[in-house]
Design an enzyme around this catalytic site. Structure first.
Site, PDB file in Angstrom:
ATOM      1  N   CYS A  12      -7.703  10.301  30.241  1.00 45.95           N
ATOM      2  CA  CYS A  12      -8.294  10.681  31.522  1.00 45.95           C
ATOM      3  C   CYS A  12      -9.001   9.476  32.121  1.00 45.95           C
ATOM      4  O   CYS A  12      -9.142   8.432  31.484  1.00 45.95           O
ATOM      5  CB  CYS A  12      -9.278  11.832  31.355  1.00 45.95           C
ATOM      6  SG  CYS A  12     -10.717  11.395  30.377  1.00 45.95           S
ATOM      7  N   ASP A 401       2.627 -13.707  65.936  1.00 46.68           N
ATOM      8  CA  ASP A 401       2.956 -15.100  66.204  1.00 46.68           C
ATOM      9  C   ASP A 401       4.447 -15.132  66.518  1.00 46.68           C
ATOM     10  O   ASP A 401       5.257 -14.697  65.697  1.00 46.68           O
ATOM     11  CB  ASP A 401       2.647 -15.965  64.981  1.00 46.68           C
ATOM     12  CG  ASP A 401       3.044 -17.407  65.197  1.00 46.68           C
ATOM     13  OD1 ASP A 401       2.687 -17.964  66.238  1.00 46.68           O
ATOM     14  OD2 ASP A 401       3.734 -17.961  64.320  1.00 46.68           O
ATOM     15  N   ASP A 598      -0.308 -20.088  59.647  1.00 47.40           N
ATOM     16  CA  ASP A 598      -1.076 -18.995  60.242  1.00 47.40           C
ATOM     17  C   ASP A 598      -2.137 -18.455  59.285  1.00 47.40           C
ATOM     18  O   ASP A 598      -2.742 -17.415  59.560  1.00 47.40           O
ATOM     19  CB  ASP A 598      -0.139 -17.842  60.638  1.00 47.40           C
ATOM     20  CG  ASP A 598       0.831 -18.249  61.730  1.00 47.40           C
ATOM     21  OD1 ASP A 598       0.432 -19.017  62.613  1.00 47.40           O
ATOM     22  OD2 ASP A 598       1.990 -17.805  61.680  1.00 47.40           O
TER      23      ASP A 598
END
Length: 699
Positions: A12, A401, A598
């Protein structure tokens, strides 16, 4: 130092939280992340911590460590054991249940129930004991307390002739074991993406030695080796074509079904399939440096990392078990105070212990991320972290771009007023030039499979054009004004003006003083760009084109694509400022770029989407990396991230809802412990099944 290893035996979310907290208490451990769904621990540490220390902590808590190379055999072994335990328990519990309902053979019930609880169910009690030694509690603790209380209380009642609950202990054990078995199977389906990616690679290669092909294992190849790839075979590793032409199926990397044409000098990637001609390839990357390995690593890292929302869930899971034990004790006391009857008090207290399950909470986020990132890997969409999913929420603006995203990223012939013979003459002349516009003409001719003659006495006229002799003809190619000095171009003047108005570069060609026609060259718009823009707009997003082109050129391209907002004449270093400007207006911004120049804008944006190709796959800037494809992948990436996050929210809602509703119902006596155990098992399975729906989501 960093290490990643499998942890076997977690049942768990609180198991993972306990192990993680113990790691973080250890001297030398810088960070630890234990993922319940992947059954995996990732730890960064220095001295005095060691691998032995970390493994020892895991074992002290009642779990075991699985080393690299043992994954498949261990997984199969544990899968078989889980199945055997579940079905044995169910087979024994069923007759106990029938006898209990009929009120017969209580001693037989007790013997069988004890075998079930202490046989197939022993894994719960071993884990409980290991946790108690470190003053911890988890889901196993609740199960041990619930089944143990039912069993002990029943044996105590048996000689006294009171009510017994042997069938309750047996059925609870059987249902929970069965639930864990089904949960494990469902989790296996969810994590299938990584294993299937790893299996994609070629196992053997034809290494060229002294002109002869020798079959060798792929792992024996080194950078610089030359290999032969026959039609229908997989490319063994990343490399460059030395000789040969063919089409390659790169769908396993890019998700694109269309084959990609390749020739001398082109890059190829490991695990892609050669469809036609034989290729001789020089290996350029091996091992972890290949594109496939980078993709696998990115997906594994994304699956291991926790989304911000998961950290909150982990905190809740960590305190959940002690709270449930307290509620169970209070339930018993309150019922006894009201009824004065131990039997009436015992049943709801046990039901509270059994119904409460942090498993569903622990599975909610990681299973959705597991399936989402796996689906993305198959589609060429790499979601690098759970954080990217949360960043995808409530986007307002998508900044593109232009070059390489909305356009192809390289000039090509878009319009032509000459026949193929004329194009062949022009391409033959231009083949001697390295200018990007000249190469665009050559590519156009080669795509049409036109034969190119030899060009002689080639001369370049700066700022005007090029001329030379091709197949005995004097061929000139250049600006309309230069060609017009010698030949009338009046017949195509209107067409030239029309093309120039579309921001395209126009060149005119002649052969032996006769007009061949005009060619328009431009960085062509990607074939899927217009549809991608329309889809994003339909999703309620504002699309903006960012480009260094002048305003007129940018406006023409934007108009063709249906983009209303244009940021033109933007220098590379100014893209970051453009992102900030939109954010200053209160907008949540996604920026789409090539991931290298970029990078600042991608990092600044609320969501950075990097268009990766080849060796650009492992770029760090974007939160989502798109391998291959065009702007349509941006739409698919946003949709996938949205579908994955939606699944996380649904999972968390139902997991919280389940516990908020079920625990009070059990406490007031409206839930039988046996029904509670079945519902608890189903809650975990339902969360995984809901996550698996992402595999069929429309992108």
């Amino acid at each position: 130092m960093k290490t990643t290893f499998k942890v076997v035996g977690m049942h768990c979310a609180s198991c993972a939280v306990n192990i993680e907290s113990e790691f973080n208490k250890t001297d030398g451990v810088k960070s630890a992340n234990v993922n319940y769904t992947l059954a995996q621990a990732a730890v960064e540490f220095d001295e005095p911590a060691t691998m032995e220390t970390l493994h020892g902590i895991v074992k002290d808590l009642g779990y075991s460590v699985q080393m690299a190379g043992e994954e498949k055999s261990e997984h199969d072994h544990h899968g078989k054991k889980a199945s055997q335990r579940a079905w044995i328990a169910l087979g024994l519990a069923a007759p106990t249940f029938v006898m209990g309902m009929m009120g017969v053979y209580p001693w037989v019930q007790g013997i069988i129930a004890t075998i079930v609880v202490l046989g197939p169910g022993m894994e719960f009690h071993k884990a409980t004991w290991a946790q108690l030694k470190r003053r911890k509690a988890n889901m196993d603790t609740l199960i041990t307390m619930g089944t143990g209380a039912a069993l002990i209380f029943s044996w105590w009642q048996l000689p006294l002739g009171g009510d017994v609950y042997f069938e309750t202990a047996a059925i609870i054990t059987a249902f929970i074991l069965l639930g864990r078995f089904f949960e494990a199977r469902a989790k296996g389906r969810a994590s299938k993406a990584i294993s299937s990616l790893l299996e994609l690679g070629a196992k053997m290669a034809h290494k060229m030695v002294d002109g002869q092909a020798q079959d060798v294992p792929v792992e024996d190849l080194v950078v610089g080796d030359t290999v032969l790839v026959k039609p229908g075979e997989k490319v063994p590793l990343d490399g460059v074509i030395v000789s040969g032409q063919s089409s390659l199926d790169e769908s396993m990397l890019t998700g694109e079904s269309a084959a990609v044409s390749k020739t001398d000098g082109d890059k190829v990637f490991g695990a892609t399939v050669n469809q036609q001609g034989a290729l001789t390839i020089q290996v350029s990357a091996t091992g972890g440096d290949t594109v496939l390995a980078q993709i696998v690593r990115l997906v594994e890292e994304a699956q291991q990392q926790k989304a911000p929302v998961q950290k909150l869930v982990d905190k809740i899971s960590g305190i959940f078990v002690p709270i449930v034990i307290a509620i169970s004790a209070i339930t018993f006391v309150v019922w006894y105070m009201i009824t004065g009857d131990i039997n009436a008090s015992f049943i709801p207290a046990v039901a509270v212990l059994v119904i409460a399950c942090p498993c569903a909470l622990g599975l909610a986020t990681p299973t959705a991320i597991l399936v989402g990132t796996g689906r993305g890997a198959k589609e060429g969409i790499l979601i690098k972290s759970g954080e990217a999913l949360e960043r995808n929420r409530h986007l307002d603006v998508v900044l593109f771009d232009k070059t390489g995203t909305l356009t192809q990223g390289r000039p090509q012939v878009t319009d032509m007023t000459m026949d193929d013979n004329g194009l062949a003459l022009v391409a033959a002349l231009e083949s001697s030039s390295e200018h990007p516009l000249a190469q665009a003409v050559v590519r156009s001719a080669r795509d049409k499979k036109l034969p190119l003659g030899d060009a002689q006495k080639v001369q370049s006229v700066t700022g005007k054009g090029i001329e030379g002799i091709v197949d005995g003809k004097t061929v000139r190619v250049g600006s309309p004004s230069w060609i017009a000095e010698d030949v009338s171009i009046e017949s195509i003047t209107e067409k030239i003006k029309e093309l120039q108005a579309q921001a395209k570069t126009v060149v005119v060609a002649t052969a032996d003083g006769k007009l061949l026609g005009a060619l328009a060259i431009a960085d062509a718009v990607h074939e899927h760009a217009k549809q991608a823009v329309a889809s994003l707009t339909k999703m309620g997003l504002t699309v903006v084109m960012v480009t260094g082109d002048n305003q007129a050129t940018a406006t023409a391209i934007a108009s063709e694509l249906g983009i209303e907002h244009v940021e033109a004449e933007v220098l590379p270093g100014e893209k970051l400022d453009v992102v900030k400007r939109w954010q200053d207006q209160g907008m949540r911004v996604a920026f789409v770029g090539d991931g290298i120049n970029d990078a600042p804008a991608l990092t600044q944006a609320d969501l950075g989407i990097a268009m990766g190709t080849g060796t650009d796959v492992a770029i760090e800037a974007g939160q989502i990396v798109l391998v291959g494809g065009g702007p349509e992948k941006v739409v698919a990436g946003i949709r996938l991230a949205t579908a994955t996050y939606r699944s996380i929210k649904q999972n968390l809602f139902w997991a919280f809802f389940y516990n908020v509703i079920a625990v009070p119902l059990a406490a007031v006596g409206l839930l039988n412990p046996m029904i509670a155990s079945a519902a608890m098992a189903f809650s975990s399975i339902s969360v995984v099944l809901n996550s698996l729906r992402i595999r069929r989501a429309r992108l």
